[in-house]
Scaffold this motif. Structure first.
Motif, short mmCIF file in Angstrom:
data_model
loop_
_atom_site.label_atom_id
_atom_site.label_comp_id
_atom_site.label_asym_id
_atom_site.label_seq_id
_atom_site.Cartn_x
_atom_site.Cartn_y
_atom_site.Cartn_z
N CYS A 7 25.41 52.75 62.34
CA CYS A 7 26.25 52.11 61.33
C CYS A 7 26.84 50.81 61.87
CB CYS A 7 27.36 53.07 60.93
SG CYS A 7 28.50 52.34 59.74
N CYS A 10 30.96 51.53 61.77
CA CYS A 10 31.66 52.47 62.65
C CYS A 10 30.83 52.90 63.86
CB CYS A 10 32.12 53.70 61.85
SG CYS A 10 30.77 54.81 61.42
N SER A 12 28.43 55.01 64.02
CA SER A 12 27.88 56.36 63.90
C SER A 12 26.36 56.33 63.77
CB SER A 12 28.48 57.04 62.66
OG SER A 12 27.70 58.15 62.28
N CYS A 36 26.07 55.64 55.44
CA CYS A 36 26.68 56.25 56.62
C CYS A 36 27.53 57.43 56.17
CB CYS A 36 27.54 55.24 57.37
SG CYS A 36 28.51 56.00 58.69
N CYS A 39 31.52 56.92 57.54
CA CYS A 39 32.51 55.99 56.98
C CYS A 39 32.14 55.53 55.56
CB CYS A 39 32.70 54.78 57.88
SG CYS A 39 31.33 53.61 57.84
ZN ZN Z 1 29.78 54.23 59.46
#
Ligand code: ZN
Length: 125
Positions: A7, A10, A12, A36, A39
């Motif tokens: 992501c 964030c 991730s 994602c 987030c």
């Molecule tokens: Zn994210």
């Protein structure tokens, strides 16, 4: 960019290709997006399935749109300078490389930086 693994918002790795009904409640366009699951940042895809750009959260999408609304009317309607010249000037004011000076590529910080510039009176002069 062929697909997205991490992501942009964030970091991730819980990013998956999904139906865009996950964002809009029903499918729009080609019906696909990258999403994602941590987030909720998302981005649409080309028909080929490639992402249209970087993952963004809703607030950044709103900021980008605000940048576009303010900036585009300067070259489209008020014609203060050409589009190319305005982008060049903005890149200079933000001290970023010209090839990175596109609202679609900006994350939160650069959107805010751009807004600070383009909301000043006659910033292009
Ligand atoms: Zn994210």
């Amino acid at each position: 960019m062929n697909s997205i693994k991490n992501c942009h918002n964030c970091g991730s790795n819980n990013v998956k290709k999904e139906s865009n009904s996950i964002i809009y409640g029903r499918e729009y366009g080609n019906g696909k997006c990258y999403y994602c699951h941590d987030c909720k940042a998302n981005v649409g895809t080309h028909d080929s399935g490639k992402p249209l750009g970087t993952l963004t959260t809703k607030d950044v999408q709103i900021l980008r749109k605000a940048c576009h609304d303010i900036f585009d009317r300067l070259w489209k309607y008020e014609k203060v300078k050409s589009r190319g010249n305005l982008y060049k000037l903005l890149a200079q004011k933000m001290t970023i490389p010209q090839n990175e000076c596109h609202f679609g590529m900006f994350q939160r910080e650069r959107c805010l930086q751009a807004l600070e510039t383009i909301t000043q009176e006659k910033w292009w002069t």
